[in-house]
Design a protein around this motif. Structure first.
Motif, mmCIF file in Angstrom:
data_model
loop_
_atom_site.group_PDB
_atom_site.id
_atom_site.type_symbol
_atom_site.label_atom_id
_atom_site.label_comp_id
_atom_site.label_asym_id
_atom_site.label_seq_id
_atom_site.Cartn_x
_atom_site.Cartn_y
_atom_site.Cartn_z
ATOM 1 N N ASP A 24 25.183 -15.083 20.899
ATOM 2 C CA ASP A 24 26.241 -15.500 21.818
ATOM 3 C C ASP A 24 27.589 -15.680 21.124
ATOM 4 O O ASP A 24 28.542 -16.156 21.713
ATOM 5 N N GLY A 25 27.663 -15.328 19.836
ATOM 6 C CA GLY A 25 28.902 -15.462 19.097
ATOM 7 C C GLY A 25 29.044 -16.782 18.352
ATOM 8 O O GLY A 25 29.994 -16.972 17.598
ATOM 9 N N ALA A 26 28.112 -17.714 18.569
ATOM 10 C CA ALA A 26 28.157 -18.995 17.859
ATOM 11 C C ALA A 26 27.915 -18.759 16.369
ATOM 12 O O ALA A 26 27.195 -17.837 15.986
ATOM 13 N N VAL A 27 28.521 -19.594 15.545
ATOM 14 C CA VAL A 27 28.370 -19.464 14.095
ATOM 15 C C VAL A 27 27.963 -20.814 13.513
ATOM 16 O O VAL A 27 28.635 -21.820 13.730
ATOM 17 N N ALA A 28 26.846 -20.818 12.775
ATOM 18 C CA ALA A 28 26.435 -21.992 12.005
ATOM 19 C C ALA A 28 26.872 -21.729 10.573
ATOM 20 O O ALA A 28 26.703 -20.613 10.070
ATOM 21 N N GLU A 29 27.459 -22.730 9.911
ATOM 22 C CA GLU A 29 27.942 -22.484 8.561
ATOM 23 C C GLU A 29 27.733 -23.682 7.650
ATOM 24 O O GLU A 29 27.613 -24.814 8.100
ATOM 25 N N MET A 30 27.682 -23.380 6.363
ATOM 26 C CA MET A 30 27.658 -24.375 5.308
ATOM 27 C C MET A 30 28.726 -23.955 4.309
ATOM 28 O O MET A 30 28.672 -22.841 3.798
ATOM 29 N N THR A 31 29.725 -24.811 4.097
ATOM 30 C CA THR A 31 30.826 -24.444 3.218
ATOM 31 C C THR A 31 30.675 -25.152 1.874
ATOM 32 O O THR A 31 30.054 -26.203 1.771
ATOM 33 N N PHE A 32 31.266 -24.542 0.856
ATOM 34 C CA PHE A 32 31.204 -25.126 -0.474
ATOM 35 C C PHE A 32 32.479 -24.828 -1.241
ATOM 36 O O PHE A 32 33.211 -23.900 -0.926
ATOM 37 N N SER A 33 32.722 -25.659 -2.246
ATOM 38 C CA SER A 33 33.822 -25.462 -3.190
ATOM 39 C C SER A 33 33.208 -25.216 -4.556
ATOM 40 O O SER A 33 32.141 -25.746 -4.874
ATOM 41 N N LYS A 34 33.891 -24.414 -5.357
ATOM 42 C CA LYS A 34 33.401 -24.102 -6.695
ATOM 43 C C LYS A 34 34.104 -24.986 -7.723
ATOM 44 O O LYS A 34 35.314 -25.150 -7.680
ATOM 45 N N LEU A 35 33.315 -25.540 -8.631
ATOM 46 C CA LEU A 35 33.853 -26.290 -9.767
ATOM 47 C C LEU A 35 33.545 -25.461 -10.999
ATOM 48 O O LEU A 35 32.406 -25.428 -11.460
ATOM 49 N N GLY A 36 34.512 -24.754 -11.478
ATOM 50 C CA GLY A 36 34.266 -23.871 -12.614
ATOM 51 C C GLY A 36 33.299 -22.762 -12.245
ATOM 52 O O GLY A 36 33.218 -22.344 -11.091
ATOM 53 N N THR A 37 32.538 -22.327 -13.217
ATOM 54 C CA THR A 37 31.615 -21.216 -12.975
ATOM 55 C C THR A 37 30.167 -21.665 -12.835
ATOM 56 O O THR A 37 29.312 -20.848 -12.515
#
Length: 98
Positions: A24-37
């Protein structure tokens, strides 16, 4: 969402997200930020009503855990949902940044 729905990954130099798209076009997401490598901070998990009760959030966090383990990275589960999943999955404890 059916079990064949692939988890997709988008990332830049400093941030990224794992996501699932519903029919239906809905999006489930999990976001993250990177700390170095060698480290990521899981900062948000968002699951719209269309995905509720289907384990979408857990699938997203699990994929991040699998990818981090394969890459030798550690995780800071800042997001309350991700932190709760880490408490429920003691087998992930080796990935938590102490």
């Amino acid at each position: 969402m059916d079990t064949s729905t692939p988890i997709e990954l988008e990332e830049t130099e400093t941030k990224g997200r794992y996501f699932l798209k519903g029919a239906d076009g809905a999006v489930a997401e999990m976001t993250f930020s990177k700390l170095g490598t060698d480290q990521i901070i899981i900062d948000h998990t968002g699951v719209p009503d269309a995905f509720r009760g289907q384990g979408a959030g857990l699938k997203l966090v699990t994929r991040a855990v699998e990818d981090a383990r394969a890459a030798g990275k550690t995780i800071i589960p800042l997001c309350p949902f991700a932190a709760a999943q880490f408490r429920r999955h003691p087998e992930w404890a080796d990935l938590i940044k102490r």
